[in-house]
Design a protein around this motif. Structure first.
Motif, short mmCIF file in Angstrom:
data_model
loop_
_atom_site.label_atom_id
_atom_site.label_comp_id
_atom_site.label_asym_id
_atom_site.label_seq_id
_atom_site.Cartn_x
_atom_site.Cartn_y
_atom_site.Cartn_z
N ALA A 35 0.86 -1.33 0.14
CA ALA A 35 0.02 0.00 0.05
C ALA A 35 1.06 1.29 -0.02
N ARG A 36 1.97 1.23 0.78
CA ARG A 36 2.95 2.46 0.74
C ARG A 36 3.42 2.72 -0.60
N THR A 37 3.98 1.65 -0.99
CA THR A 37 4.66 1.86 -2.15
C THR A 37 3.89 2.23 -3.24
N GLN A 38 2.63 1.52 -3.62
CA GLN A 38 1.65 1.92 -4.68
C GLN A 38 1.33 3.37 -4.56
N VAL A 39 0.88 4.14 -3.24
CA VAL A 39 0.66 5.33 -2.92
C VAL A 39 1.80 6.05 -3.53
N GLU A 40 2.92 5.82 -3.21
CA GLU A 40 4.19 6.85 -3.64
C GLU A 40 4.22 6.72 -5.32
N TRP A 41 4.24 5.50 -5.83
CA TRP A 41 4.27 5.44 -7.25
C TRP A 41 3.30 6.14 -7.96
N ILE A 42 2.05 6.14 -7.46
CA ILE A 42 0.77 6.99 -8.01
C ILE A 42 1.27 8.52 -8.07
N LYS A 43 1.70 8.89 -6.82
CA LYS A 43 2.07 10.27 -6.72
C LYS A 43 3.13 10.67 -7.80
N GLU A 44 4.16 9.74 -7.76
CA GLU A 44 5.31 10.18 -8.67
C GLU A 44 4.75 10.10 -10.26
N ARG A 45 3.79 9.34 -10.60
CA ARG A 45 3.23 9.35 -11.90
C ARG A 45 2.28 10.54 -11.93
N LEU A 46 1.76 10.99 -11.14
CA LEU A 46 0.50 12.17 -11.37
C LEU A 46 1.50 13.78 -11.26
N ARG A 47 2.79 13.57 -10.71
CA ARG A 47 3.81 14.86 -10.87
C ARG A 47 4.02 15.01 -12.40
N HIS A 48 3.63 14.10 -13.18
CA HIS A 48 4.24 14.42 -14.59
C HIS A 48 3.11 14.82 -15.54
N PHE A 49 1.84 15.04 -14.87
CA PHE A 49 0.85 15.47 -15.43
C PHE A 49 0.45 16.75 -15.15
N PRO A 50 0.29 17.88 -15.60
CA PRO A 50 -0.54 19.29 -15.20
C PRO A 50 -1.86 19.20 -15.26
#
Length: 392
Positions: A35-50
């Motif tokens: 759960a922790r890793t999935q949350v962080e990976w989703i946040k990281e991907r989201l940062r690339h899309f304004p």
């Protein structure tokens, strides 16, 4: 050489005993780490899309019972909990729930053996599950494959009326001749431009995560993601993107790992198979520095669709969009930390074998008139046993 069948059965039963029974199984999966890793990976991907990140959510949204059976320690409700955690962390989350108007017109049913609840009753029941999870927004409902020149009548009209009465907002996306191959037409006035564009009042000036879910398979999730991404740019001037929330197949474990075999057993009634991802493997081989893993697996439909999908993405977004520079394979589109959270491979492998056998018994009853499905699952279960015996 493999041991005799009797000896094999005894060895497997002994391994089952050591890994624990179904009711008190040894933990093989670290759910908190996942759960922790999935949350962080989703946040990281989201940062690339304004703009918005449209994330196609595979599998069951509310409760993933298959994953709970094959990954001892997996919380069947972890998916909505992950999305709730993202909201608590300040991420703007919205939900689109996809329905297939063509399925409604054809009378498709979703009950056991396709003879149970009507499509409308099933849709309302599945939507009702979302309200169980505190903090998640009310989904907006998208009817895909509507007929542009026909009125909304019959079961679809009744369903739309029931949704409005329950406070849901609905949108229509229409049949597109030549979709997805005739890209010029798809992006024209009788394609995505004819669809009703979903917007949210709360997202001014901020990026947001849009979860694209569905009642079931073939509901138009990917088309919804691409159409919305295109309309965001055309009508709002914002750069959005697409990603997939995946769990199975697990991309960074072996192709014939029992967990991936169990996924294939679950899908063999619809013909899906797990394959090496040739696009990922070619990309990894061309890197100057060694990447881990060197190979990855995916499933046949995503692999088959990838070249056409990337052709369409190239027309939908600007050259600077993250997808153009970083999506080298269908595996790169996915966000899946499950492989990192396996802490006892033997326990997970045995649970996966039990799932293969459970599916086989079910198919012998439900698909007695389709021997090819039963035979396919028999081969999968046999291969899972062979893989486990090699590791004994």
């Amino acid at each position: 050489m493999l041991r005799s069948l009797v000896g094999s059965e005894m060895c497997i039963r002994d391994r089952c005993h050591r890994c624990g029974s179904l009711s008190g199984r040894k933990t093989g999966f670290d759910n908190a780490m996942y759960a922790r890793t999935q949350v962080e990976w989703i946040k990281e991907r989201l940062r690339h899309f304004p703009g918005r990140l449209y994330m196609e959510v595979g599998g069951h949204f509310a409760a993933d019972e298959h994953a709970a059976r094959v990954l001892p320690g997996f919380d069947a409700l972890v998916k909505p909990k992950i999305f709730s955690q993202l909201i608590r962390d300040g991420v703007t989350v919205e939900i689109l729930f996809c329905l297939n108007a063509a399925d409604i017109r054809s009378g498709r049913r979703w009950g056991p053996e396709a003879a149970g609840d009507s499509y409308a009753e099933s849709a309302l029941a599945v939507l009702g599950q979302y309200s169980r999870f505190q903090g998640l927004p009310r989904p907006r409902v998208v009817f895909n494959r509507c007929e542009a020149d026909s009125p909304c009548i019959g079961e679809m009209a009744e369903l739309e009326e029931a949704l409005h009465a329950s406070g849901y907002r609905t949108y229509k996306r229409f049949e597109i001749a030549g979709y997805p191959h005739e890209i010029e037409h798809v992006l024209g006035p009788e394609g995505f431009l004819r669809d009703e564009h979903v917007t949210w009042e709360s997202e001014q000036g901020t990026s947001s995560l849009v979860l694209v879910t569905a009642i079931g398979s073939s509901s138009g999730k990917m088309g919804t993601c691409l159409g919305q991404t295109f309309l965001d740019r055309e009508k709002l001037g914002i750069e959005s993107g697409y990603a997939k929330y995946e769990l199975f197949p697990i991309w960074n474990i072996p192709l014939e790992h029992p967990l991936n075999l169990a996924y294939e057993a679950a899908e063999c009634n619809v013909g899906d198979v797990v394959l090496m991802d040739p696009f990922y493997n070619d990309w990894a081989a061309q890197q100057e520095e060694v990447v881990e893993p060197l190979v990855a697996v995916n499933y046949n439909r995503d692999i088959d669709a990838f070249p056409l999908l990337m052709d369409m993405i190239a027309r939908v977004v600007t050259p600077e969009n993250y997808m153009r520079s970083h999506y080298h394979s269908p595996t790169h589109m996915g966000i899946n930390a499950a492989g990192l959270a396996i802490v006892d491979d033997a326990a997970c492998s045995m649970a996966a074998l039990q799932e293969c056998e459970r599916r086989l018994e079910r198919y012998r009853v439900e698909y007695a008139d389709k021997p090819e499905v039963v035979e396919h699952c028999e081969r999968i279960a046999k291969r899972a046993r062979e893989v486990i015996l090699v590791d004994l």
